[in-house]
Structures are given as structure tokens and as C-alpha cells.
Design an enzyme around this catalytic site. Structure first.
Site: not given
Ligand SMILES: CNc1nc2cc3nc(NC)[nH]c3cc2c(=O)[nH]1
Ligand SMILES: [Zn+2]
Length: 373
Positions: A93, A267, A305, A307, A310, A336
Site C-alpha cells: 500500500d 486484503d 477442513c 488444514c 483441523c 486455519h
Molecule cells: C493505501 N490507500 C488506501 N488504503 C486503504 C486501506 C483500507 N483499509 C480499510 N479497511 C480496513 N479501508 C481502506 C481504505 C483505503 C483507502 O481508501 N486508501
Molecule cells: Zn482448518
């Protein structure tokens, strides 16, 4: 092997898609779930264990790595793949989101963000240019634009202003990224829960041109209904022939709903973080292993499962080692959970390819009991 980055869409079922992203470090089967490897490790997992769960790609956090051990040091050690012994694709990121949630003492200007490290209080500056440089030092395969994710609640004017700043930063990210064959730069759509702003953001990003497009600004407390409301239209504003990445999502039912609405990559820290807090995810719902009712239960978390957790351990054992705060507790539950998430992604990919996603989703929901199982 390819030296380029390319996405091939292989089948659709309604708005859902399945395909493959080819990268010089290997293929990413989509829809894909990316385990989060925040500080150059997926917590409580060896890289080979993460690969064994079926993960094709993992996420690294620029904010954490720039503070400790430092992007220059990672580069000197051969880059993030070598450093953490993961030779498959890595997405990093761009740091902005975590500055807003983790750092102290921030100053946000058109130029970028000045902040103090949550680790040692040292001063740092992130901008589109420095974020691109840091991610290049880390050597990730997929680089994220430097953006701003507005905190909720926010007025329409604030969301619009923030989105337009992020679009100017997207242009600067693109310019600073340069020409890096085999590496991809993803733009990040903003615009809150406002359709017109989301469309404006999508058009701005496409006029710049990216290798993939993320939907940002969600999973920030708006709730599943509002998130799905945006996902009912936002992916459709993006190019069909490029991957779509929903950032920070999510619970299993969030993932299923996002895939149904045309998302290709996600993610989330949930499977790993909740594994460390004794929470296991299964097709029938959640198991909170610290609950006393598991202490004499000889069954595994999930009978079906495959894994290592389990296959080798009972709920009684998992309850014991959690209560005793033994390291193996976090290891087994994380393994898991990541295995379950990857099984869910494989099921979604197969269902879309076979044109039977609706049946898969109906079965997914029918099997889930409410509460602790
Ligand atoms: C790296 N830029 C960027 N990362 C994010 C990570 C996030 N993680 C969540 N929830 C856990 N919402 C998110 C929005 C952004 C987003 O609008 N921009
Ligand atoms: Zn498992």
C-alpha cells in the site's frame, strides 16, 4: 514466464469475474485474497505456510516498513521478497491510510503528509513522490497510488475535496512511478458513498491510466449495507479489462458480496488478527475457542477442513493453548483462518467459471449458523 504485468479475464457470472493476473513473479488467480504481511511477516506464519494455504500474493505496508526497518535497509538486503523470503507477488500500500490511523501529530497539505512515527516519535514526510520511491526500494510488484482516505463521518463537500486531492496525487504518483516494466501501478477510487463523486473519481483515474484500479474509502465504518450500496455501481465505472481491488475487506460474507459485485482482489487483517485472538472462521460460522464449552470437545474446528490445525488438533487442545497463551495457539488458528479464506476464494473462482455463483452463494449463506458454533 512473463516480463510484463497483464490481466486475463476468463469467465463472468453476472457482475462477478474470474481470471488471472500474470506477473514476473508468478500468477495471481482472481478473485484473490491477499494475506496482510504488515512488517515483512504474516504474523504467526512462515512464508511457506502462507503459500501452502493457497495465497498467490501478499500485502506489505509502506507505513510500517518505512519506519522499521526502513525502505533503504530493505533495499540493501535485496528487496522485500528476498528480505522476507517470499518469492511470489507482493502488493504494497502507499502509506497514507495508515498515517491517518496510526501516526501521531500529522500535518496534511497539498504537497503531502508530515507525521511522527508511532514507533519512536521521529518525523517523516509522505507524498506521492516519496511513496513511489519507498515502494520502489521495497521492490513490490504492485504499487498503490498515494491517496487520502477521508475519515467518516464527512460532509459531501469534504469528501469531494478529499477525492479531488487524491486525484491530483494520483497524477503525481503516475508521474513519479515512471516506466517500470513488470511492475504495476494501481489507482485508488475515492468519493465516499456518493455516486457522482465515485464516477468523477473513476473517470479521473482512467484519464491518467493505471494497470489496475482499487476502490478505496470503504470498510471505514460505513457498514456492509452502505458498502454494498457503493459496490452495486462503483466497479461498473472501472475498465472491464483491468483488476479491481477492494481495500481492507473483509469478513467472509463481505468478500462473497464484493465478488458478486465485480471485485477481483481484496486484503484484510481479519483472518490473521482474529486468529491471534482465538477466533476461527468456518463454513458454518465462527468458533470463539476461548469459550469454556470447547474445553472437552475432541472435534476439530471444522470436520471437513484439511488444514494442519483441523487435521491434527481438537477444540479441547486449541482451547487449552489459547488459555495458556501458548504461541502455537495463534499459529494454528491463523493457519486455519487463512486456509479457510483461500478455500472460499477457490470456491468462488470455480463457481464463477462454472456459471453457478448464485448456487454457491445460496449454499454459503444457508450453512452459516448465527453466533458461536
Ligand atoms: C493505501 N490507500 C488506501 N488504503 C486503504 C486501506 C483500507 N483499509 C480499510 N479497511 C480496513 N479501508 C481502506 C481504505 C483505503 C483507502 O481508501 N486508501
Ligand atoms: Zn482448518
Amino acid at each position: 514466464m512473463t516480463t510484463r504485468f497483464s490481466y486475463t479475464l476468463s469467465a463472468t457470472d453476472g457482475a462477478a469475474r474470474t481470471g488471472v493476473i500474470d506477473t514476473p513473479r508468478g500468477q495471481i488467480r482472481t478473485p484473490a485474497f491477499m494475506p496482510v504481511g504488515t512488517a515483512a511477516t504474516v504474523k504467526a506464519m512462515l512464508p511457506e505456510s502462507v503459500a501452502a494455504t493457497g495465497a498467490d500474493i501478499l500485502l506489505g505496508n509502506t507505513y510500517h516498513l518505512m519506519l522499521r526497518p526502513g525502505a533503504e535497509r530493505v533495499a540493501r538486503m535485496g528487496g522485500l521478497h528476498r528480505f522476507m523470503n517470499w518469492d511470489r507477488p507482493i502488493l504494497t500500500d502507499s502509506g497514507g491510510f495508515q498515517v491517518m490511523s496510526l501516526a501521531g501529530l500529522r500535518k496534511l497539505t497539498e504537497d503531502g503528509v508530515t507525521f511522527s512515527s508511532h514507533v519512536d516519535g521521529s518525523k517523516h514526510f509522505l507524498s506521492p513522490e516519496t511513496s513511489m520511491q519507498i515502494q520502489k526500494l521495497l521492490g513490490s510488484d504492485i504499487v498503490m497510488c498515494f491517496d487520502e482516505c477521508p475519515a467518516l463521518p464527512a460532509t459531501d463537500e469534504a469528501v469531494a475535496a478529499s477525492m479531488r486531492l487524491s486525484m491530483r496525487w494520483a497524477q503525481r504518483s503516475r508521474d513519479a512511478f515512471g516506466d517500470r516494466p513488470g511492475h504495476a501501478l494501481f489507482g485508488i477510487m475515492q468519493g465516499g458513498v456518493t455516486r457522482e463523486l465515485r464516477e468523477e473519481s473513476a473517470q479521473a483515474l482512467q484519464s491518467i491510466g493505471f494497470d489496475g484500479y482499487a476502490v478505496g474509502g470503504l470498510a471505514v465504518g460505513e457498514g456492509q449495507e452502505a458498502m454494498f450500496g457503493v459496490l452495486d455501481y462503483a466497479p461498473g465505472f472501472l475498465p472491464v479489462d483491468k483488476p479491481r481491488y477492494l481495500m481492507g475487506v473483509g469478513k467472509p460474507d463481505d468478500i462473497v458480496g464484493a465478488v458478486q459485485r465485480g471485485i477481483d482482489m481484496m486484503d484484510c487483517v481479519l483472518p490473521s488478527r482474529s486468529g491471534r485472538t482465538g477466533q476461527a472462521w468456518t463454513p458454518r460460522g465462527q468458533v470463539n475457542i476461548k469459550n469454556a464449552r470447547h474445553q472437552d470437545d475432541p472435534r476439530p474446528l471444522d470436520e471437513d477442513c484439511t488444514c494442519p490445525c483441523c487435521r491434527g488438533y481438537s477444540r479441547a487442545y486449541l482451547h487449552h493453548v489459547f488459555r495458556a497463551r501458548e504461541m502455537i495457539s495463534g499459529m494454528l488458528l491463523t493457519w486455519h483462518n487463512l486456509h479457510y479464506y483461500q478455500q472460499l476464494m477457490a470456491g468462488l473462482r470455480d463457481a464463477i467459471a462454472a456459471g453457478r455463483l448464485d448456487a454457491f452463494v445460496a449454499d454459503f449463506h444457508a450453512r452459516r449458523a448465527e453466533g458461536d458454533i
